[in-house]
Enzyme design. Structure first.
Site, PDB file in Angstrom:
ATOM      1  CG  ASN A 151      -1.742   1.246   1.339  1.00 27.43           C
ATOM      2  OD1 ASN A 151      -1.784   2.052   0.410  1.00 27.43           O
ATOM      3  ND2 ASN A 151      -2.409   1.415   2.471  1.00 27.43           N
ATOM      4  CE  LYS A 204      -0.168   3.259   4.734  1.00 27.70           C
ATOM      5  NZ  LYS A 204      -0.061   3.372   6.181  1.00 27.70           N
ATOM      6  CG  HIS A 217      -5.875   1.852   5.079  1.00 25.73           C
ATOM      7  ND1 HIS A 217      -5.379   2.884   5.849  1.00 25.73           N
ATOM      8  CD2 HIS A 217      -4.882   0.931   4.972  1.00 25.73           C
ATOM      9  CE1 HIS A 217      -4.126   2.591   6.171  1.00 25.73           C
ATOM     10  NE2 HIS A 217      -3.802   1.425   5.658  1.00 25.73           N
ATOM     11  N   GLY A 248       2.543   2.538  10.815  1.00 26.29           N
ATOM     12  CA  GLY A 248       3.484   3.640  10.658  1.00 26.29           C
ATOM     13  C   GLY A 248       4.175   4.044  11.951  1.00 26.29           C
ATOM     14  CB  SER A 302       5.324  -1.419  12.116  1.00 19.92           C
ATOM     15  OG  SER A 302       4.912  -0.070  12.329  1.00 19.92           O
TER      16      SER A 302
HETATM   17  P1  13P Z   1       3.036   0.624   7.682  1.00 23.18           P
HETATM   18  O1  13P Z   1       3.563  -0.662   7.074  1.00 23.18           O
HETATM   19  O2  13P Z   1       3.750   1.842   7.178  1.00 23.18           O
HETATM   20  O3  13P Z   1       2.933   0.539   9.163  1.00 23.18           O
HETATM   21  O4  13P Z   1       1.538   0.791   7.130  1.00 23.18           O
HETATM   22  C1  13P Z   1       0.677  -0.284   7.217  1.00 23.18           C
HETATM   23  C2  13P Z   1      -0.526   0.016   6.412  1.00 23.18           C
HETATM   24  O5  13P Z   1      -1.301   0.899   6.744  1.00 23.18           O
HETATM   25  C3  13P Z   1      -0.742  -0.765   5.188  1.00 23.18           C
HETATM   26  O6  13P Z   1      -2.020  -0.566   4.676  1.00 23.18           O
END
Ligand code: 13P
Length: 250
Positions: free
Chosen positions: A10, A12, A97, A175, A214
């Site tokens: 993802n 983002k 999400h 995150g 994470s």
């Molecule tokens: P991180 O891997 O950056 O923690 O994000 C996870 C996430 O939201 C995947 O959709």
């Protein structure tokens, strides 16, 4: 179409079309075709075409979008429909999400309408569920996850529910560098697996339940070895081609 563990990136709101081309030049060299797993990219909608172009000839790697509106068309400024996503090459869509829920105020009933719209258009919903830190501390993890799972799949027929993917993403792990312990993720995944069986019976035995929050190259192997953890949904660690290729090879 889905085989073995699922490794979903993802991105983002990261990577322009130009960044994506550079990423793919490195990634495709480092990630050789593997028939025993499924790799999916969720780039920003405006970057999707350039990723699709870079992936020509690599039908083993699949594409999705990060969000859709539930209507097929209309006066919804800034939105995109499931049909548009499909036409652009997406076969999956992230729904619910945690950033959609907690940054943009998306509600449970909207996740249901989006799942239904995706299924109508012939793309696979990847429904995300997960509790916030204060909910975990109050012992509400299972209740929150079950509420989100039931709401997202409400009124869908069992065969449709059986075709979906679920991701457990504890909000406190996204995150933050704080990963759920494999056994904690596994416990929640088992709750999800049991509820899927109640909602849609045996056809959900193979439904992939991904973990997100994470995940990285160091913890990927332990996470996907845990019972009922069928893959990973990765944010930050999917942005560097070498790192993401090593996770996808796990
Ligand atoms: P991180 O891997 O950056 O923690 O994000 C996870 C996430 O939201 C995947 O959709």
């Amino acid at each position: 179409m889905i085989r073995g563990p699922v490794f979903a990136a993802n991105w983002k709101m990261n990577h322009t079309s130009r960044d994506a081309k550079t990423f793919m030049r490195t990634f495709l060299v480092q990630y050789a075709r593997r028939p025993d797993r499924t790799v999916i990219f969720f780039p920003p909608a405006l970057t999707l075409a350039s990723v699709a172009d870079a992936l020509k000839g690599r039908q083993d790697i699949l594409l999705g979008v990060q969000n859709i509106h539930w209507e097929a068309k209309g006066a919804f400024t800034g939105e995109q429909s499931a049909e548009m996503a499909k036409e652009a090459g997406a076969t999956f869509v992230l729904i619910g999400h945690s950033e959609r829920r907690h940054v943009f105020g998306e509600r449970d009933e909207e996740t249901q309408k989006k799942c239904a719209a995706a299924l109508r258009a012939g793309i696979t919903p990847l429904l995300c569920v997960g509790e916030k830190l204060e909910e975990r501390e109050r012992g509400e993890t299972d209740a929150v996850v079950l509420r989100q799972l039931r709401a997202g799949t409400a009124a869908l027929d069992p065969a449709a529910i059986g075709s979906m993917i679920i991701a457990y993403e504890p909000v406190w792990a996204i995150g933050t560098g704080k990963t759920a312990q494999p056994e904690d993720a596994s416990a929640v995944h088992s709750v999800i697996r049991r509820e899927l069986a109640v909602l849609a019976g045996d056809r959900t035995k193979e439904t992939p339940i991904l973990y997100g929050g994470s995940a990285n190259a160091g913890n990927a192997a332990a996470l996907i070895s845990a019972e009922n953890v069928d893959g990973l949904l990765v944010g930050g660690a999917s942005l560097e081609p070498e790192v993401w290729a090593s996770i996808a090879r796990t």
